[in-house]
Design a protein around this motif. Structure first.
Motif, PDB file in Angstrom:
ATOM      1  N   UNK A  86      25.038  -8.759  25.940  1.00 48.49           N
ATOM      2  CA  UNK A  86      24.986  -8.807  27.405  1.00 48.49           C
ATOM      3  C   UNK A  86      23.861  -7.916  27.918  1.00 48.49           C
ATOM      4  N   UNK A  87      23.778  -6.701  27.383  1.00 51.17           N
ATOM      5  CA  UNK A  87      22.751  -5.759  27.826  1.00 51.17           C
ATOM      6  C   UNK A  87      21.361  -6.315  27.528  1.00 51.17           C
ATOM      7  N   UNK A  88      21.193  -6.842  26.324  1.00 49.09           N
ATOM      8  CA  UNK A  88      19.888  -7.378  25.929  1.00 49.09           C
ATOM      9  C   UNK A  88      19.471  -8.545  26.829  1.00 49.09           C
ATOM     10  N   UNK A  89      20.427  -9.353  27.233  1.00 48.34           N
ATOM     11  CA  UNK A  89      20.117 -10.505  28.080  1.00 48.34           C
ATOM     12  C   UNK A  89      19.807 -10.103  29.520  1.00 48.34           C
ATOM     13  N   UNK A  90      20.370  -8.996  29.968  1.00 48.31           N
ATOM     14  CA  UNK A  90      20.253  -8.624  31.385  1.00 48.31           C
ATOM     15  C   UNK A  90      19.200  -7.560  31.681  1.00 48.31           C
ATOM     16  N   UNK A  91      18.781  -6.807  30.677  1.00 48.09           N
ATOM     17  CA  UNK A  91      17.841  -5.716  30.916  1.00 48.09           C
ATOM     18  C   UNK A  91      16.479  -6.006  30.293  1.00 48.09           C
ATOM     19  N   UNK A  92      15.458  -5.509  30.952  1.00 44.42           N
ATOM     20  CA  UNK A  92      14.109  -5.631  30.405  1.00 44.42           C
ATOM     21  C   UNK A  92      13.952  -4.677  29.216  1.00 44.42           C
ATOM     22  N   UNK A  93      12.843  -4.804  28.512  1.00 38.50           N
ATOM     23  CA  UNK A  93      12.574  -3.942  27.355  1.00 38.50           C
ATOM     24  C   UNK A  93      12.589  -2.471  27.767  1.00 38.50           C
ATOM     25  N   UNK A  94      11.921  -2.142  28.873  1.00 33.96           N
ATOM     26  CA  UNK A  94      11.865  -0.747  29.340  1.00 33.96           C
ATOM     27  C   UNK A  94      13.255  -0.242  29.722  1.00 33.96           C
ATOM     28  N   UNK A  95      14.066  -1.089  30.321  1.00 32.33           N
ATOM     29  CA  UNK A  95      15.426  -0.690  30.694  1.00 32.33           C
ATOM     30  C   UNK A  95      16.292  -0.470  29.457  1.00 32.33           C
ATOM     31  N   UNK A  96      16.076  -1.274  28.420  1.00 32.68           N
ATOM     32  CA  UNK A  96      16.830  -1.077  27.173  1.00 32.68           C
ATOM     33  C   UNK A  96      16.416   0.226  26.488  1.00 32.68           C
TER      34      UNK A  96
END
Length: 149
Positions: A86-96
């Motif tokens: 879910x996190x990977x699908x919803x957040x950009x690379x920088x946000x991850x």
């Protein structure tokens, strides 16, 4: 008509699965980082609250609700894939990458460097598509932030 019924059950299922909320999924990972060493200290919980308020911009009431759901899910979780997906699908690379830094902030909040928390974050990094280099830099930034407090 069948489409309306299908949509109804899909929305009802989403309400029953709080881990599909990206804030709850991220919070669950933060709680799991705190639990990795077997101790969920108050300072770790406070750090999670600060992250939910500051980084995610949630209200106090929403923070309490998301944290409660995250704690429940972390206690019963058998793997991390449903949350990282879910996190990977919803957040950009920088946000991850920022989330990995936040995982370090939680893991280091109690002032101890636990090999269990370290291992947890090393496992989570690839699941969030964050490479080792960015994970290490995230840890360095988290340590620097904690030293300045």
């Amino acid at each position: 008509m069948f489409e309306a019924i299908r949509n109804f059950f899909a929305s009802a299922e989403a309400d029953l699965r709080p881990e599909t909320d990206p804030h709850v999924a991220a919070c669950t990972l933060l709680v799991e980082a705190a639990l990795a060493d077997g101790i969920y200290a108050d300072c770790e919980q406070d750090q999670i609250r600060d992250i939910l308020t500051g980084a995610f911009g949630l209200s106090d009431a929403r923070v309490a609700h998301v944290l409660e759901q995250g704690e429940e899910l972390a206690e019963s979780a058998v793997d991390h894939h449903r949350f990282t997906k879910v996190v990977k699908a919803c957040l950009s690379r920088q946000e991850r990458i920022a989330l990995v830094e936040q995982l370090w902030l939680v893991a280091l909040a109690d002032g101890e460097k636990s090999p269990f928390e370290d291992a947890f974050i090393r496992r989570i990094g690839p699941l969030l598509a964050v490479d080792d280099r960015d994970r290490i830099f995230a840890r360095t930034r988290a340590e620097a932030r904690l030293r300045t407090r």
